[in-house]
Design a protein around this motif. Structure first.
Motif, PDB file in Angstrom:
ATOM      1  N   CYS A  37      52.063  35.364  45.421  1.00 57.20           N
ATOM      2  CA  CYS A  37      51.140  36.495  45.279  1.00 57.20           C
ATOM      3  C   CYS A  37      51.553  37.467  44.175  1.00 57.20           C
ATOM      4  CB  CYS A  37      50.956  37.214  46.606  1.00 57.20           C
ATOM      5  SG  CYS A  37      52.401  38.101  47.176  1.00 57.20           S
ATOM      6  N   SER A  38      52.771  37.349  43.651  1.00 57.39           N
ATOM      7  CA  SER A  38      53.153  38.237  42.547  1.00 57.39           C
ATOM      8  C   SER A  38      52.327  37.948  41.303  1.00 57.39           C
ATOM      9  CB  SER A  38      54.641  38.089  42.217  1.00 57.39           C
ATOM     10  OG  SER A  38      54.910  36.831  41.621  1.00 57.39           O
ATOM     11  N   THR A  39      51.771  36.750  41.201  1.00 62.60           N
ATOM     12  CA  THR A  39      50.988  36.382  40.025  1.00 62.60           C
ATOM     13  C   THR A  39      49.513  36.750  40.186  1.00 62.60           C
ATOM     14  OG1 THR A  39      50.578  34.150  40.846  1.00 62.60           O
ATOM     15  CG2 THR A  39      52.532  34.468  39.485  1.00 62.60           C
ATOM     16  N   LEU A  40      49.159  37.354  41.307  1.00 66.22           N
ATOM     17  CA  LEU A  40      47.772  37.772  41.538  1.00 66.22           C
ATOM     18  C   LEU A  40      47.577  39.210  41.077  1.00 66.22           C
ATOM     19  CD1 LEU A  40      47.271  36.421  45.157  1.00 66.22           C
ATOM     20  CD2 LEU A  40      46.440  35.404  43.048  1.00 66.22           C
ATOM     21  N   SER A  41      46.445  39.479  40.481  1.00 68.34           N
ATOM     22  CA  SER A  41      46.122  40.855  40.109  1.00 68.34           C
ATOM     23  C   SER A  41      45.193  41.432  41.178  1.00 68.34           C
ATOM     24  CB  SER A  41      45.432  40.883  38.754  1.00 68.34           C
ATOM     25  OG  SER A  41      44.151  40.314  38.850  1.00 68.34           O
ATOM     26  N   PRO A  42      45.162  42.750  41.322  1.00 70.59           N
ATOM     27  CA  PRO A  42      44.221  43.353  42.266  1.00 70.59           C
ATOM     28  C   PRO A  42      42.769  42.976  41.949  1.00 70.59           C
ATOM     29  CG  PRO A  42      45.801  44.980  41.535  1.00 70.59           C
ATOM     30  CD  PRO A  42      46.017  43.755  40.701  1.00 70.59           C
ATOM     31  N   GLY A  43      42.463  42.816  40.642  1.00 73.79           N
ATOM     32  CA  GLY A  43      41.104  42.419  40.263  1.00 73.79           C
ATOM     33  C   GLY A  43      40.752  41.036  40.782  1.00 73.79           C
ATOM     34  N   LEU A  93      50.040  43.273  41.122  1.00 71.28           N
ATOM     35  CA  LEU A  93      49.805  43.802  42.461  1.00 71.28           C
ATOM     36  C   LEU A  93      50.845  44.854  42.822  1.00 71.28           C
ATOM     37  CD1 LEU A  93      47.987  43.389  44.902  1.00 71.28           C
ATOM     38  CD2 LEU A  93      49.548  41.623  45.675  1.00 71.28           C
ATOM     39  N   PHE A  94      52.021  44.746  42.232  1.00 71.79           N
ATOM     40  CA  PHE A  94      53.113  45.664  42.536  1.00 71.79           C
ATOM     41  C   PHE A  94      53.182  46.839  41.559  1.00 71.79           C
ATOM     42  CE2 PHE A  94      54.530  41.859  40.369  1.00 71.79           C
ATOM     43  CZ  PHE A  94      55.106  42.354  39.218  1.00 71.79           C
ATOM     44  N   ALA A  95      52.106  47.056  40.782  1.00 73.84           N
ATOM     45  CA  ALA A  95      52.058  48.190  39.843  1.00 73.84           C
ATOM     46  C   ALA A  95      51.919  49.500  40.621  1.00 73.84           C
ATOM     47  CB  ALA A  95      50.877  48.031  38.890  1.00 73.84           C
ATOM     48  N   ASN A  96      52.110  50.597  39.930  1.00 71.51           N
ATOM     49  CA  ASN A  96      51.986  51.921  40.539  1.00 71.51           C
ATOM     50  C   ASN A  96      50.542  52.138  40.992  1.00 71.51           C
ATOM     51  OD1 ASN A  96      51.847  54.610  41.202  1.00 71.51           O
ATOM     52  ND2 ASN A  96      52.787  55.337  39.313  1.00 71.51           N
ATOM     53  N   PRO A  97      50.290  52.208  42.301  1.00 73.65           N
ATOM     54  CA  PRO A  97      48.912  52.345  42.789  1.00 73.65           C
ATOM     55  C   PRO A  97      48.310  53.731  42.535  1.00 73.65           C
ATOM     56  CG  PRO A  97      50.444  52.416  44.621  1.00 73.65           C
ATOM     57  CD  PRO A  97      51.253  52.139  43.387  1.00 73.65           C
ATOM     58  N   PHE A  98      49.137  54.700  42.150  1.00 74.74           N
ATOM     59  CA  PHE A  98      48.649  56.068  41.954  1.00 74.74           C
ATOM     60  C   PHE A  98      48.280  56.367  40.508  1.00 74.74           C
ATOM     61  CE2 PHE A  98      51.651  56.081  45.534  1.00 74.74           C
ATOM     62  CZ  PHE A  98      50.736  56.326  46.543  1.00 74.74           C
ATOM     63  N   ARG A  99      48.527  55.409  39.608  1.00 77.01           N
ATOM     64  CA  ARG A  99      48.168  55.595  38.203  1.00 77.01           C
ATOM     65  C   ARG A  99      46.645  55.583  38.065  1.00 77.01           C
ATOM     66  NH1 ARG A  99      48.979  50.750  35.036  1.00 77.01           N
ATOM     67  NH2 ARG A  99      46.858  50.959  34.370  1.00 77.01           N
ATOM     68  N   SER A 100      46.121  56.292  37.101  1.00 76.71           N
ATOM     69  CA  SER A 100      44.668  56.323  36.912  1.00 76.71           C
ATOM     70  C   SER A 100      44.234  55.177  36.006  1.00 76.71           C
ATOM     71  CB  SER A 100      44.244  57.662  36.311  1.00 76.71           C
ATOM     72  OG  SER A 100      44.856  57.823  35.050  1.00 76.71           O
ATOM     73  N   GLY A 101      42.947  54.922  35.964  1.00 78.24           N
ATOM     74  CA  GLY A 101      42.408  53.906  35.081  1.00 78.24           C
ATOM     75  C   GLY A 101      42.081  52.587  35.764  1.00 78.24           C
ATOM     76  N   TYR A 102      42.297  52.488  37.069  1.00 71.49           N
ATOM     77  CA  TYR A 102      41.974  51.256  37.776  1.00 71.49           C
ATOM     78  C   TYR A 102      40.487  51.226  38.115  1.00 71.49           C
ATOM     79  CZ  TYR A 102      47.012  50.805  38.547  1.00 71.49           C
ATOM     80  OH  TYR A 102      48.372  50.703  38.381  1.00 71.49           O
ATOM     81  N   SER A 103      39.920  50.030  38.173  1.00 64.45           N
ATOM     82  CA  SER A 103      38.522  49.887  38.582  1.00 64.45           C
ATOM     83  C   SER A 103      38.406  50.191  40.080  1.00 64.45           C
ATOM     84  CB  SER A 103      38.028  48.464  38.301  1.00 64.45           C
ATOM     85  OG  SER A 103      38.652  47.553  39.184  1.00 64.45           O
ATOM     86  N   VAL A 104      37.190  50.376  40.547  1.00 62.98           N
ATOM     87  CA  VAL A 104      36.951  50.653  41.970  1.00 62.98           C
ATOM     88  C   VAL A 104      37.469  49.499  42.820  1.00 62.98           C
ATOM     89  CG1 VAL A 104      35.155  51.015  43.705  1.00 62.98           C
ATOM     90  CG2 VAL A 104      34.979  52.134  41.478  1.00 62.98           C
ATOM     91  N   GLN A 105      37.223  48.288  42.353  1.00 59.86           N
ATOM     92  CA  GLN A 105      37.676  47.097  43.068  1.00 59.86           C
ATOM     93  C   GLN A 105      39.205  47.055  43.157  1.00 59.86           C
ATOM     94  OE1 GLN A 105      36.853  43.303  41.128  1.00 59.86           O
ATOM     95  NE2 GLN A 105      35.858  42.639  43.012  1.00 59.86           N
ATOM     96  N   GLU A 106      39.883  47.356  42.046  1.00 61.68           N
ATOM     97  CA  GLU A 106      41.346  47.368  42.043  1.00 61.68           C
ATOM     98  C   GLU A 106      41.881  48.465  42.968  1.00 61.68           C
ATOM     99  OE1 GLU A 106      42.708  45.696  37.692  1.00 61.68           O
ATOM    100  OE2 GLU A 106      41.929  47.749  37.791  1.00 61.68           O
TER     101      GLU A 106
END
Length: 168
Positions: A37-43, A93-106
């Protein structure tokens, strides 16, 4: 996976209109195991979520009290080492979840992993002993990579550059 093409299919009907092939395949599913799952992106996980919500909308577990459940109500096991390889040209998936610029889905997927709610990730088991390889050199390289302590010699070897050690 072509994310643009996959996203365009999330609301499209199949050739035979009402019956979707993914729905027929998902009818008997209760568990879905996603390894590495480390190779999966939130998108990409968001696309899977959208596909399964659409395919499983008539599944008995697809909603709870009128609200659509993530992944069409299927139980998902995410297996993998988040310290390993990130996805290619995508947000890990393990990126900073509080950073801005993510899509609604992410953002929705990040919330599923990082907030503790009823339809979020319920449990995590952390394995602490490395049993990947008995090779002491490879263990040292993996340990150094995990903690950002890779030596110049390790870097050169991993990237095919000349090293001080014979046989490299």
């Amino acid at each position: 996976v072509n994310p643009a093409e996959a996203a365009s299919k999330t609301h499209a009907k199949s050739k035979d209109g009402d019956i979707d092939e993914l729905f027929l395949n998902a009818l008997g599913l209760r568990w879905l195991i996603l390894d590495e799952c480390s190779t999966l992106s939130p998108g990409l996980i968001g696309l899977l979520d959208a596909y399964l919500r659409r395919a499983c909308m008539r599944h008995p577990y697809a909603d709870r009290n009128g609200a659509k459940r993530p992944f069409g109500g299927l139980n998902i096991i995410f297996a993998g080492d988040l310290w390993q390889l990130p996805p290619v040209q995508a947000t890990p998936l393990f990126a900073n979840p509080f950073r801005s610029g993510y899509s609604v889905q992410e953002q929705r997927i990040f919330k599923m992993f990082w907030e503790r709610k009823e339809d979020s990730i319920q449990r995590m088991f952390e394995l602490t002993k490395s049993i990947r390889t008995p090779d002491p050199w490879l263990k040292a390289v993996l340990h150094a990579d995990r903690y950002g302590e890779e030596t110049w010699e390790m870097y050169c070897f991993s990237h095919g550059l000349p090293t001080r050690n014979p046989g490299s």
